[in-house]
Design an enzyme around this catalytic site. Structure first.
Site, PDB file in Angstrom:
ATOM      1  N   CYS A 161       0.899  -1.196   0.197  1.00 48.53           N
ATOM      2  CA  CYS A 161       0.112  -0.171   0.150  1.00 48.53           C
ATOM      3  C   CYS A 161       0.785   1.340   0.104  1.00 48.53           C
ATOM      4  CB  CYS A 161      -0.826   0.032   1.296  1.00 48.53           C
ATOM      5  SG  CYS A 161      -2.440  -1.260   1.337  1.00 48.53           S
ATOM      6  N   PHE A 212     -10.240  -4.650  -0.567  1.00 46.93           N
ATOM      7  CA  PHE A 212      -9.306  -4.398  -1.840  1.00 46.93           C
ATOM      8  C   PHE A 212     -10.012  -4.601  -3.048  1.00 46.93           C
ATOM      9  CE2 PHE A 212      -6.405  -6.014   1.736  1.00 46.93           C
ATOM     10  CZ  PHE A 212      -5.576  -4.880   1.793  1.00 46.93           C
ATOM     11  N   HIS A 302      -3.277   7.538   1.865  1.00 49.88           N
ATOM     12  CA  HIS A 302      -3.727   6.532   1.424  1.00 49.88           C
ATOM     13  C   HIS A 302      -4.812   5.846   2.237  1.00 49.88           C
ATOM     14  CE1 HIS A 302      -3.813   2.470  -0.227  1.00 49.88           C
ATOM     15  NE2 HIS A 302      -3.571   1.908   1.023  1.00 49.88           N
ATOM     16  N   ASN A 335      -9.493  -0.198  -1.337  1.00 54.82           N
ATOM     17  CA  ASN A 335      -7.980   0.066  -1.270  1.00 54.82           C
ATOM     18  C   ASN A 335      -7.514  -0.863  -2.354  1.00 54.82           C
ATOM     19  OD1 ASN A 335      -5.353  -0.283  -0.551  1.00 54.82           O
ATOM     20  ND2 ASN A 335      -5.720  -0.743   1.720  1.00 54.82           N
TER      21      ASN A 335
END
Length: 384
Positions: A161, A212, A302, A335
């Site tokens: 990430c 995700f 993020h 994500n």
């Protein structure tokens, strides 16, 4: 996003982001339909696991995501949904092709917004945690874009990430140390590399299923923008990195015969909360800001998950709107690992247009990845 007219001047020699681009696979997944589809595709009917995933899907705050995985792929490779079968070859065949296709599309979008010919790109930084091959995806991306053979290429593999901000840090160094250079940063990720059926032995897998997504992103980075030809969006003032000692097991990934097995420990949000303030204060100090000035800055973070955003917001006592761009990116794309910071920056520019950033010239770009590694860049928004 390269068409925004700059209202602030970039400092000579400092790297700037000149354009942004993104791309996604064609499969759009609505979070409300994910649970039934996932359990159907993996031939699982465990009611306890299904209930757990249903709860996780609600708490992640994700609403939509794009994924490479499809019924067509599972029909061609049914072994991907079977526990214990050696499928790494099949996964890599799918992933290697998919990440290249998405990276090319995102890069082409970015280059078009930049407005200069592809032959003006001197360097390529390629980031992915979704492929394994030799030569790497950087070469296939360069070939697909028609980059000159003398283009200098750098790969960042398996940074997770934090990869997008790590790549931006590397691109900044290249741009500032090679006057006149123009760096293409491309990121591309797909979850197929770690797709597995649900298992009571691996309940933590369900977090990834709920959170995700797939996609690609791209940026053009260069210093000393050409007047009336390039319009910089952000200036990258100072970049730093920090790893938290003895936390290497908190985010862990292993390449196995079944693909990549990821594991996220529950302590992750707490570790980030415990270390984020000192990291940010150090970075802010380069612009003579202190911990009293958190809300005088913009925040491009993020969105690893809602718990991380919530803890950062609480720890630093940020106004709720400070993380709007991060929360929007999480809701719209999930994500998407290294790509996500690019989506956050696009939303940041949208908010600046609506004056939600107000007079906030300075801000931080932040990401957290395996290590635990903290990546941060002190940044100026040049568009407001």
């Amino acid at each position: 996003m390269g068409s925004e007219k700059t209202t602030r001047n970039a400092n000579p020699g400092k790297a700037t982001i000149l354009a942004l681009g993104k791309a996604f696979p064609h499969q759009l997944v609505m979070q409300e339909f994910l649970v039934d589809g996932y359990f159907k595709n993996t031939n699982c009917d465990d009611p306890e696991l299904k209930l757990k995933l249903t709860r996780l899907c609600k708490t992640t705050t994700v609403k939509t995501r794009y994924v490479v995985m499809s019924e067509e792929i599972l029909k061609k490779y049914p072994e991907l949904a079977v526990e214990g079968l050696p499928t790494v070859k099949q996964r890599l065949d799918i992933c290697n092709s998919a990440v290249t296709e998405m990276a090319i599309e995102a890069s082409q979008s970015c280059i078009k917004k930049w407005g200069r010919p592809v032959s003006d790109i001197t360097h390529l930084v390629y980031v992915s945690s979704s492929e394994v091959r030799l030569p790497g995806g950087d070469l296939y991306l360069a070939k697909g874009l028609g980059l000159l053979p003398e283009t200098n290429r750098t790969m960042l593999y398996f940074a997770g990430c934090s990869g997008g901000v790590a790549g931006l840090r590397v691109a900044k160094d290249i741009a500032e140390n090679n006057p006149g250079s123009r760096v293409l940063l491309a990121t591309s990720e797909t979850t197929i590399i770690g797709f597995r059926p649900p298992s009571t032995q691996r309940p933590y897998d369900l977090v990834g299923v709920a959170l995700f997504g797939d996609g690609a992103g791209a940026m053009i980075i260069g210093s000393t923008p050409v007047p009336n030809l390039e319009w910089p969006l952000f200036e990258l003032h100072t970049a730093i990195q920090h790893f938290v000692p003895d936390t290497e097991k908190i985010i862990e990934g292993r390449l196995t015969e079944e693909g990549i097995s990821f594991k996220l420990e529950r302590e992750l949000p707490q570790i980030i909360e415990d270390n984020i303030e000192g990291f940010c204060v150090k970075l802010m100090g380069f612009a003579n800001y202190t911990e009293k000035d958190y809300n005088k800055m913009f925040w491009a973070v993020h969105p690893g998950g809602p718990a991380i955003l919530n803890r950062l917001e609480k720890k630093l006592e940020l106004f709720p709107e400070k993380l709007n761009a991060s929360r929007r990116a999480l809701a719209d794309y999930g994500n998407a690992s290294s790509n996500t910071i690019i989506y956050v920056l696009e939303y940041m520019l949208e908010e600046a247009k609506r004056e939600e950033l107000g007079e906030n010239e300075w801000g931080l770009i932040l990401a957290f990845g395996p290590g635990i590694t903290l990546e941060g860049i002190l940044t100026r928004n040049l568009t407001v």
